[in-house]
Design an enzyme around this catalytic site. Structure first.
Site, mmCIF file in Angstrom:
data_model
loop_
_atom_site.group_PDB
_atom_site.id
_atom_site.type_symbol
_atom_site.label_atom_id
_atom_site.label_comp_id
_atom_site.label_asym_id
_atom_site.label_seq_id
_atom_site.Cartn_x
_atom_site.Cartn_y
_atom_site.Cartn_z
ATOM 1 N N HIS A 65 0.842 -1.196 0.000
ATOM 2 C CA HIS A 65 0.000 0.000 0.000
ATOM 3 C C HIS A 65 0.879 1.250 0.000
ATOM 4 C CE1 HIS A 65 -2.434 -3.268 1.643
ATOM 5 N NE2 HIS A 65 -3.517 -2.599 1.271
ATOM 6 N N GLY B 227 -10.770 4.458 7.335
ATOM 7 C CA GLY B 227 -11.211 3.108 7.668
ATOM 8 C C GLY B 227 -11.279 2.871 9.159
ATOM 9 N N ILE C 69 -10.424 8.836 0.685
ATOM 10 C CA ILE C 69 -10.341 7.679 -0.215
ATOM 11 C C ILE C 69 -10.248 6.401 0.607
ATOM 12 C CG2 ILE C 69 -8.879 6.477 -1.900
ATOM 13 C CD1 ILE C 69 -10.310 8.775 -3.157
ATOM 14 N N HIS D 239 -4.014 3.257 -3.629
ATOM 15 C CA HIS D 239 -4.186 2.789 -2.249
ATOM 16 C C HIS D 239 -3.433 1.488 -1.989
ATOM 17 C CE1 HIS D 239 -6.180 1.681 1.543
ATOM 18 N NE2 HIS D 239 -6.291 0.478 1.008
ATOM 19 N N GLU E 249 -17.922 -4.261 24.432
ATOM 20 C CA GLU E 249 -17.155 -5.485 24.583
ATOM 21 C C GLU E 249 -15.902 -5.505 23.697
ATOM 22 O OE1 GLU E 249 -21.527 -6.401 25.351
ATOM 23 O OE2 GLU E 249 -20.383 -5.393 23.770
ATOM 24 N N HIS F 167 -28.747 -15.293 24.525
ATOM 25 C CA HIS F 167 -27.753 -15.134 25.583
ATOM 26 C C HIS F 167 -27.089 -16.453 25.992
ATOM 27 C CE1 HIS F 167 -29.311 -11.138 25.812
ATOM 28 N NE2 HIS F 167 -28.686 -10.841 26.933
#
Length: 656
Positions: free
Chosen positions: A20, A150, A181, A254, A404, A466
């Site tokens: 990248h 991201g 981008i 990218h 979590e 659960h």
């Protein structure tokens, strides 16, 4: 200096034909601003206690980090740069801790790097509160994170950045590569959040509209961030692939090599005349961080020597904790705690047994840093002397809120920073939310302890949403992760002791909601618990072996008694940790599971895992569907966890 990064990124990605280049080229000036003016580190000692921490959350741009480490003087050679993304190199495809000197955490799954950064900043805050004295700021450093679009799209960034703002972690500074981008193209088709407002709502200090290609402007923003009383987000506008005449600003740069023709055009456009993988001497000299690093660490060493003279106990304790070593009296304390469990013979839920274990160990483990994802009263990860962490109020127990995944990744950052043994809890079924952070803990070999309670259909009326069914088996699939599902107070105490002592492993500790009976054992059997599996009931002339974990050990014991009354003696093996059991030598494993004896495994979860132990000719009493809503006792009977069913299955495998 920035163009040196661009050149190395282009050349390394091109040689590897993979990587990248866009982010390193776009963030090069930001990197210059941070590393050449603010980042406190020593290339000669990447593990210096009081170094700043630098994390590349957008880890796909790893060549930025490798270029920085090489140029600054770390043990990352030009041959290592040329070896980018090759087998066993120091420069793998994404940054990996303990592979590359100077890399603080393994990044790649987006968002977890900034989560680790929150954990590191939290660790710095708490450690400073515990050890600093007037005139002796021996713990005093910043945590810097590079993040991309991201990272900020991932849900985990919301979890951890919200908590960081609430806790006021002002030594956390994130630099946002706002290039608009991502892999699919321009993000304005799917990411139009007002990011600055979002972070302001979290309680962050936000510095907007910084020119990411103006190193002086970025440096000024970092200097401003250091004066803030909140964590800071610096929003840097950049062009991805900066310098590439035909590709900058677009998604094509990218995640693919530029190609020889475009690299040549880029070299001309940025005025870079050096050959591939060559850096002019004057550029190396400008980047060299070794003299400043040696001076910074030297000054700290002098300060620490004075601190040690004035506060010898505190100095020794800080060094012990940062080395990850346990107190000298830990072993004796654990032995006494196990003996106390044997003596008390309590019938309680193992989640309560876990709390008792924490209570017994916490007085000798000041590095314990507990917490829960909004289930403290159910997970029971608090203890009598614990103090809640709040903004401006350091402590040793964290209310993570309903976060979590964020909790688990923050724990990894705390473990990576050093000085603490983090543990955090939720219901076992919500381990799914945490899963990638558990995987990263295992990949990085960090001593994070994940506590999961309410471990089966024994949860009862809350129903299948659960009730854990596949979770224990799926956790066993993660390499380097120890999983413990104890059957009573003694096994629970042993499990905690093993988790604490596994310096280079994460562990899960899996506990019941319902009460489980105390099991009588000999001293040798108690000692064998730490081996992960052991013979709990040993009958002469046994015709089969029943293997069980957790709440199902009681059922195995009762079934063995019933089978004995019917003239069919069997052994019972309690197997709280298959991982620990697999580490034992072949002779021990054969003594627990003798060859030739038919086997039946009993666990309130999916059956497929257990065929590893019982073979295709054996039997498993398990659950290969989801649960139901009903009281626990009704459910165990409904799903076949009865003495009658175990007896029938055992007789079938013996007579087969």
């Amino acid at each position: 200096m920035a163009n040196a990064i661009r050149a190395l990124a282009m050349d390394a990605v091109q040689k590897a034909n993979s990587g990248h280049p866009g982010m390193p080229m776009g963030m090069a000036d930001i990197a210059v601003a941070l590393w050449n003016g603010h980042y406190k580190h020593n290339p000669a000692n990447p593990k210096w206690i009081n170094r700043d921490r630098f994390l590349l959350s957008n880890g796909h741009g790893s060549m930025l980090h490798y270029a920085l480490l090489h140029l600054a003087g770390y043990a990352v050679s030009m041959d290592d740069i040329k070896d980018f993304r090759q087998l066993h190199s120091k420069t793998p495809g994404h940054p990996e801790v303990d592979i590359t000197p100077g890399v603080e955490t393994t990044t790649g799954p987006l968002g977890q790097g900034i989560a680790n950064a929150v954990g590191m900043a939290l660790a710095e805050y708490l450690l400073a509160a515990q050890f600093n004295k007037p005139g002796f700021a021996v713990v005093d450093h910043y945590t810097y994170a590079f993040v991309g679009d991201g990272c900020l799209m991932e849900g985990i960034s919301h979890e951890v950045c919200s908590l960081a703002g609430t806790l006021g972690l002002h030594k956390l500074i994130a630099l946002y590569d706002d290039n608009g981008i991502s892999i699919d193209g321009k993000v304005d088709g799917w990411f139009t959040d007002d990011t600055p407002k979002r972070f302001e709502a979290y309680g962050w200090n936000v510095i907007r509209d910084v020119d990411g290609h103006n190193a002086e402007a970025v440096s000024a923003a970092i200097a401003q961030a250091k004066t803030a009383t909140k964590p800071t987000l610096i929003c840097c506008k950049t062009l991805i692939g900066k310098g590439s005449p035909n590709l900058q600003g677009g998604d094509k740069v990218h995640g693919a090599p530029l190609g020889d023709k475009e690299i040549a055009a880029t070299r001309a456009a940025i005025g870079w005349d050096a050959a591939p993988f060559e850096i002019p001497a004057e550029i190396y000299a400008a980047w060299d961080a070794k003299p400043a690093g040696a001076a910074a660490e030297g000054a700290w060493n002098a300060l620490f020597a004075q601190y040690a003279a004035a506060y010898p106990a505190e100095a020794a304790e800080l060094q012990r904790r940062m080395a990850g070593e346990l107190p000298a009296n830990f072993g004796a304390t654990l032995e006494q705690a196990i003996a106390a469990c044997v003596e008390k013979k309590e019938t309680i839920a193992t989640r309560k047994a876990s709390q008792n274990a924490i209570q017994a160990l916490a007085p000798v483990l000041p590095e314990f840093l507990g917490g829960s994802a909004d289930l403290t009263g159910s997970n029971l990860t608090n203890w009598k002397e614990c103090v809640a962490v709040r903004s401006g109020q350091p402590g040793n127990h964290i209310n993570y809120g309903v976060r979590e995944f964020g909790m688990s990744a923050i724990m990894n950052g705390i473990a990576l920073h050093g000085g603490f043994i983090p543990f955090g809890a939720t219901f076992l079924t919500f381990s799914d939310y945490s899963r990638n952070a558990l995987r990263m803990a295992a990949l990085m070999k960090q001593r994070s302890i994940f506590v999961f309670t309410h471990d089966s259909i024994g949860l009862g009326e809350d129903g299948p949403t659960h009730q854990s069914v596949e979770h224990v088996a799926s956790l066993r699939l993660i390499p380097n992760l120890d999983n413990w599902r104890p059957c009573d107070t003694v096994e629970s105490m042993v499990a905690w002791g093993q988790a604490v002592q596994r310096k280079h492993n994460p562990s899960t500790l899996i506990f019941s909601r319902q009460n489980l009976p105390f099991m009588e054992r000999s001293a040798q059997q108690v000692a064998n618990i730490a081996k992960g599996g052991y013979v709990l009931i040993d009958n002469a002339g046994a015709k089969a072996v029943l293997i069980a974990t957790g709440s199902e050990v009681e059922l195995a014991v009762k079934a063995a008694a019933a089978l004995g009354e019917q003239g069919l003696p069997v052994n019972v093996v309690s197997m709280p940790s298959t991982e620990a059991f697999e580490r034992q030598d072949a002779a021990y494993r054969a003594s627990v599971l003798p060859k030739g004896l038919p086997r039946v495994a009993i666990e309130a979860g999916v059956s497929s895992f257990w065929y590893k132990y019982v073979g295709l000719e054996g039997a498993v009493v398990g659950i290969d569907s989801f649960g139901e809503s009903a009281p626990a006792g009704v459910l165990f009977k409904h799903f076949g966890f009865t003495v009658e069913n175990v007896v029938a299955k055992t007789k079938a495998v013996v007579s087969a």
